[in-house]
Design an enzyme around this catalytic site. Structure first.
Site, PDB file in Angstrom:
ATOM      1  N   ASP A 139      57.227  47.914  35.630  1.00  0.00           N
ATOM      2  CA  ASP A 139      55.745  48.048  36.269  1.00  0.00           C
ATOM      3  C   ASP A 139      55.223  49.348  36.452  1.00  0.00           C
ATOM      4  O   ASP A 139      56.116  50.203  36.019  1.00  0.00           O
ATOM      5  CB  ASP A 139      56.011  47.461  37.611  1.00  0.00           C
ATOM      6  CG  ASP A 139      54.674  46.648  38.277  1.00  0.00           C
ATOM      7  OD1 ASP A 139      54.635  45.425  38.190  1.00  0.00           O
ATOM      8  OD2 ASP A 139      53.791  47.519  38.710  1.00  0.00           O
TER       9      ASP A 139
ATOM     10  N   ASP B  17      53.494  51.900  31.523  1.00  0.00           N
ATOM     11  CA  ASP B  17      52.052  51.698  31.375  1.00  0.00           C
ATOM     12  C   ASP B  17      51.688  51.040  30.085  1.00  0.00           C
ATOM     13  O   ASP B  17      52.109  51.480  28.976  1.00  0.00           O
ATOM     14  CB  ASP B  17      51.216  52.992  31.498  1.00  0.00           C
ATOM     15  CG  ASP B  17      49.895  52.873  31.475  1.00  0.00           C
ATOM     16  OD1 ASP B  17      49.418  51.757  31.354  1.00  0.00           O
ATOM     17  OD2 ASP B  17      49.204  53.891  31.895  1.00  0.00           O
TER      18      ASP B  17
ATOM     19  N   TYR C 112      37.536  38.542  32.402  1.00  0.00           N
ATOM     20  CA  TYR C 112      38.911  38.145  32.677  1.00  0.00           C
ATOM     21  C   TYR C 112      39.237  36.656  32.181  1.00  0.00           C
ATOM     22  O   TYR C 112      40.448  36.926  31.304  1.00  0.00           O
ATOM     23  CB  TYR C 112      39.127  37.668  34.481  1.00  0.00           C
ATOM     24  CG  TYR C 112      40.512  37.633  34.567  1.00  0.00           C
ATOM     25  CD1 TYR C 112      41.420  38.453  34.427  1.00  0.00           C
ATOM     26  CD2 TYR C 112      41.073  36.223  35.276  1.00  0.00           C
ATOM     27  CE1 TYR C 112      42.717  38.233  34.792  1.00  0.00           C
ATOM     28  CE2 TYR C 112      42.485  35.774  35.464  1.00  0.00           C
ATOM     29  CZ  TYR C 112      43.238  36.934  35.253  1.00  0.00           C
ATOM     30  OH  TYR C 112      44.500  37.135  35.503  1.00  0.00           O
TER      31      TYR C 112
END
Length: 281
Positions: A47, A75, A168
């Site tokens: 994460d 990342d 999205y």
């Protein structure tokens, strides 16, 4: 609801498997990490949120399962980060048996107000982040006798949810198509693949949400006090069950998706169904 795609070899148990979960410090990723640990897996949590990442791994340790847990900051927008994540996970755990991609960011609002830069930000995480993790671990997964990849999308990846979720939903649809092709690619190598479809669109935890052109929609700007994984145990168990049964399409609700579900069953005469039902060589 789990939609069968083929007669796979049998149950894929998580016990004593090494599971890597991207986005594993919050949301459904964190909930699934707990379920995997309860089922006897070693878990690598990747994460970008340092605070939640550390808390998530400490939470797994506190379960007292005696398994190994490892936190990796990554990342997903950066090739070097993803390559380092894969190398670190393999170096620490020896292998990765199951890759579960749950990381993602949300972009929505008025289409005219959403910049190309915003689109690039979202696609670098949602679509290309998924592609990067798969590319980084696929050679190692293919070398195993038994391996698994799960990519996660919202229902908007199968059915667009409206004008305010166009960006999205578009990213989710791209991941869904990538995952379907990946299932065809992985099957001859013994790599099983699932598309885990959440029943509704939810904004990402914390700062990983961008809303443009509207101030009141989707809880924009509201603070998030927790890691977003509370109440998702049932969903996480559904995912674990889907992996165990080696099913391609894992859905939360049959009633909402009956029409879409037929596309992934034997009623569908398409190439993907034919390929996944073909006998293994």
């Amino acid at each position: 609801m789990i939609i069968p795609m083929s007669s796979f070899r049998g149950a894929m148990e998580l016990d004593h498997k090494v599971v890597l979960v991207t986005g594993g410090a919050s949301g459904v990723g964190r909930a699934f990490a707990r379920i995997a640990a309860h089922q006897g897996a070693d878990v690598v949590v990747a994460d970008l949120d340092d605070e939640r990442l550390e808390a998530g791994v400490q939470e797994l340790v506190a379960l007292g399962t005696g398994r190994r847990f490892h936190a990796l900051r990554c990342d997903l927008r950066k090739d070097a980060d993803v390559k380092s994540m894969a190398a670190d996970a393999l170096g620490t755990m020896g292998r990765v048996d199951v890759l579960v991609n749950t990381a993602g960011v949300f972009l929505g609002g008025s289409l005219e107000k959403i910049s190309v830069r915003d689109w690039e930000w979202m696609l670098q995480v949602n679509l290309l982040g998924t592609v990067r993790t798969v590319r980084a671990l696929l050679p190692q997964l293919q070398a195993l006798d038994e391996a698994y990849i799960v990519n996660t999308v919202s229902f908007g990846g199968l059915v667009p949810q409206g004008p305010l979720t166009i960006p999205y939903d578009s990213s989710q649809a791209a991941i869904a198509h990538f995952t379907e092709g990946l299932a065809l690619h992985g099957a001859p190598h013994g790599v099983r693949v699932s598309l885990f479809c959440l029943s509704k669109t939810e904004a990402a935890v914390g700062a990983h949400t961008r809303i443009r052109g509207t101030q009141s929609w989707f809880g924009a700007g509201e603070p998030v006090a927790d890691d977003g994984s509370q109440g998702l145990e049932q969903v996480a168990r559904l995912l674990a069950d889907g992996i165990r049964n080696e099913e391609f399409l894992i859905l939360e609700s049959e009633a909402e998706r009956a029409l879409i579900a037929r596309r992934f069953t034997e009623e569908d005469p398409g190439l993907t169904r034919q390929q996944l039902h073909a006998p293994r060589k």
